[in-house]
Write a protein that holds these residues in place. Structure first.
Motif, PDB file in Angstrom:
ATOM      1  N   TYR A 147     -11.879 -37.458  36.450  1.00 55.32           N
ATOM      2  CA  TYR A 147     -11.099 -38.462  37.188  1.00 55.32           C
ATOM      3  C   TYR A 147     -12.052 -39.547  37.666  1.00 55.32           C
ATOM      4  CZ  TYR A 147      -7.953 -34.446  37.344  1.00 55.32           C
ATOM      5  OH  TYR A 147      -7.175 -33.375  36.999  1.00 55.32           O
TER       6      TYR A 147
ATOM      7  N   ASN B  28     -10.769 -29.386  36.396  1.00 54.78           N
ATOM      8  CA  ASN B  28     -11.859 -29.608  35.429  1.00 54.78           C
ATOM      9  C   ASN B  28     -11.704 -30.872  34.596  1.00 54.78           C
ATOM     10  OD1 ASN B  28     -12.623 -27.078  36.355  1.00 54.78           O
ATOM     11  ND2 ASN B  28     -11.463 -26.048  34.746  1.00 54.78           N
ATOM     12  N   GLN B  29     -10.594 -31.580  34.774  1.00 54.61           N
ATOM     13  CA  GLN B  29     -10.426 -32.837  34.020  1.00 54.61           C
ATOM     14  C   GLN B  29     -11.274 -33.916  34.698  1.00 54.61           C
ATOM     15  OE1 GLN B  29      -8.439 -32.471  31.398  1.00 54.61           O
ATOM     16  NE2 GLN B  29      -7.704 -30.455  32.013  1.00 54.61           N
TER      17      GLN B  29
ATOM     18  N   GLU C 129      -6.560 -25.603  34.948  1.00 51.05           N
ATOM     19  CA  GLU C 129      -7.521 -26.548  34.370  1.00 51.05           C
ATOM     20  C   GLU C 129      -7.552 -27.903  35.086  1.00 51.05           C
ATOM     21  OE1 GLU C 129      -6.666 -26.522  30.197  1.00 51.05           O
ATOM     22  OE2 GLU C 129      -7.484 -24.495  30.002  1.00 51.05           O
TER      23      GLU C 129
ATOM     24  N   ASN D  74      -5.471 -43.072  32.676  1.00 47.23           N
ATOM     25  CA  ASN D  74      -5.409 -42.148  33.810  1.00 47.23           C
ATOM     26  C   ASN D  74      -3.976 -42.039  34.325  1.00 47.23           C
ATOM     27  OD1 ASN D  74      -8.286 -41.493  34.307  1.00 47.23           O
ATOM     28  ND2 ASN D  74      -8.412 -43.729  34.499  1.00 47.23           N
TER      29      ASN D  74
END
Ligand code: ASP
Length: 415
Positions: free
Chosen positions: A105, A102-103, A99, A191
Motif C-alpha cells: 500500500y 501483506n499487500q 493476506e 490502488n
C-alpha cells in the motif's frame, strides 16, 4: 434493466440474504445487484466494515490479528452455511482476509481503504457463490475489472467520468445476474479507494448511469423515506414521490436514508431511484424522480433539523459601502477549511430546520404559515433563508427548540 442495491442491514444474515435473492429473482429486469458489507444483526452487533477498520488498525500496529480475522470470517461463514456451502468453498474468503496485511500500500490511508473495501468485495464473492450453488447464472464483477476509476482522497473518493466509458464496454447477457461490490473503486495507479461511509449507494448510482438503467432500486430496512425523523415524530408518513432536488435539500440537512453523493450520477443519467424495504418488498417505497412532470400533492414534502451550527454575528457600520468585505470573510473561512451555510447574519449553538417541498413554489403563504405556527408556540426564528429555487425554507432556531419546531411544522402540514 434495473440496478438493485442492498444495504448492509439487508445482508446481515443468511435469512436476509435469501430475501434479497428472492427479490432479485422475482423480476428478470433486476440484473445487477450491488451489495454492501454485512451490517448489524441486532442493535449491539458490529458492522463488518467496522470490524475491518479494527483489523486495519491492529495490522498497522503489528499486533496479533487472529481473533479479528476469525470474527470477520465467521460473519461470511454464517451466511455461507445458511445456504449449505461447504467450508472448502468458503476458505478463499479467509485466505483473502489473512493476506490483506501483506499487500503493498502506498501509505496507511490506502491500507485502511483496502481493508474496508473487502467488506463488500468478499460479500459480493460470497453471494455469487451462493447464487451459483442455487444454479443461478451469475457473475462477480469487480470494480477493477469494470474500470471504475476514482480520484481524490483514498477514503473519500470521487468518481472519474472515464468510468462511464468503461462501463459502456461491459456486456451483460440477457439471462445473467451480475453481483457487484459497492463502496470502493480503483485509483488510476491501481490502488483501492473507498467512497465515504455508506458509499455503496454511490456505486449503485454510478452503475445505474453507466449501464443506462431504467430504474435504480435501493433496498434498505425501512418502507422508503419518511417526511420527518421517526425519532421526533411518531409514525411519520412516508414520502411516495419526491424530486431529486427535494432529496438533495433534505439529505444535506439530516435525511440519511440515501447517501447525498449518490444523487449526482442518478441526476446526470436522469434515472429514477426507488428506495424500498427488503423485508416488505411489495411496499412501493419512495420514488425519487426528475423535476420535469412532477406534480406535488402536498405543499411540503419533508421537514428535518440539523443541530450544532454556529452563527458568526459580524457587526460593522457602512458595510454596504465597502467592496470585498464578505469576500475577505469567506476567504478566512476557506483558509481554515470551514464550510458555511448561511451568509447574511456572540456565537451560539443553533439548529437549522429545513422545510422542503416542490409544492411550496405555487403557494406563497407557506413561509408565513410556518413562522406564525412557530410563533404561536413561542419559538422565534433566529434567521430565515428561502432558497432561490423556492422549494426550501431554512429556519435557524436555538438548538434546544429544534425538535419542537419540527413537530409543530409537521403537525401543521401533515395532519
Ligand atoms: N459498508 C460501508 C459502510 O458501512 C458502505 C455501505 O454500507 O454503503 O459504510
Amino acid at each position: 434493466m434495473k440496478i438493485v442495491k442492498f444495504g448492509g442491514s439487508s445482508l446481515a444474515t443468511g435469512e436476509s440474504v435469501a430475501q434479497a435473492i428472492q427479490i432479485i429473482l422475482s423480476d428478470p429486469q433486476r440484473q445487477v445487484m450491488v451489495v454492501s458489507a454485512p451490517g448489524k444483526r441486532n442493535t449491539t452487533d458490529i458492522k463488518v466494515t467496522d470490524l475491518l477498520i479494527k483489523y486495519a488498525d491492529l495490522a498497522l500496529k503489528h499486533k496479533n490479528c487472529v481473533e479479528i480475522v476469525n470474527k470477520i470470517f465467521s460473519r461470511y461463514q454464517e451466511i455461507g452455511h445458511y445456504f449449505g456451502l461447504a467450508d472448502t468453498e468458503l476458505s478463499i474468503i479467509k485466505q483473502i482476509l489473512l493476506e490483506l496485511p501483506n499487500q503493498g500500500y502506498p501509505n496507511e490511508k490506502y491500507l485502511l481503504a483496502a481493508f474496508k473495501a473487502h467488506g463488500e468485495r468478499l460479500n459480493a464473492r460470497l453471494i455469487t457463490l451462493v447464487l451459483r450453488h442455487q444454479g443461478i447464472n451469475s457473475r462477480f464483477l469487480d470494480p477493477a475489472e469494470a474500470g471504475l476509476i476514482v480520484t481524490g482522497e483514498p477514503n473519500d473518493a470521487i468518481v472519474n467520468p472515464e468510468s462511464y466509458l468503461n462501463l459502456d464496454q461491459i456486456k451483460i447477457k440477457a439471462d445473467e445476474r451480475i453481483v457487484f461490490p459497492g463502496f470502493f473503486c480503483m485509483t488510476p495507479s491501481g490502488n483501492i479507494a473507498t467512497f465515504s461511509r455508506g458509499g455503496s449507494d454511490i456505486t449503485g448510482a454510478i452503475l445505474a448511469r453507466g449501464f443506462h438503467a431504467d430504474l435504480y432500486e435501493n433496498f434498505t430496512d425501512v418502507n422508503g423515506i419518511f417526511a420527518a425523523n421517526p425519532h421526533i415524530i411518531e409514525h411519520p408518513q412516508s414520502i411516495k414521490k419526491m424530486t431529486y432536488r427535494e432529496m438533495r435539500e433534505l439529505s444535506y440537512a439530516g435525511f440519511s436514508v440515501f447517501h447525498d453523493e449518490a444523487l449526482i450520477p442518478a441526476i446526470q443519467g436522469q434515472i429514477p431511484i426507488n428506495v424500498k424495504n427488503t423485508h416488505d418488498p411489495s411496499n412501493p417505497g419512495t420514488m425519487i424522480v426528475p423535476e420535469k412532470d412532477f406534480v406535488p400533492d402536498n405543499a411540503i414534502t419533508g421537514v428535518t433539523s440539523q443541530k450544532h451550527f454556529s452563527a458568526l454575528y459580524l457587526h460593522k457600520y457602512l458595510l454596504n459601502k465597502e467592496a470585498g468585505f464578505t469576500l475577505r470573510i469567506l476567504q478566512i473561512l476557506y483558509q481554515h477549511n470551514i464550510p458555511y451555510e448561511h451568509m447574511p447574519s456572540g456565537i451560539e449553538d443553533y439548529a437549522i430546520i429545513m422545510v422542503v417541498g416542490e409544492g411550496m413554489r405555487q403557494k406563497h403563504t407557506i413561509s408565513r404559515q410556518i413562522i406564525d405556527s412557530l410563533g404561536d408556540h413561542d419559538i422565534s426564528p433566529q434567521m430565515i433563508n428561502q432558497g432561490a429555487s423556492q422549494i426550501s425554507i431554512m429556519i435557524g432556531t436555538k438548538k434546544e427548540k429544534a425538535d419542537e419546531a419540527v413537530k409543530i411544522i409537521y403537525q401543521k402540514f401533515f395532519n
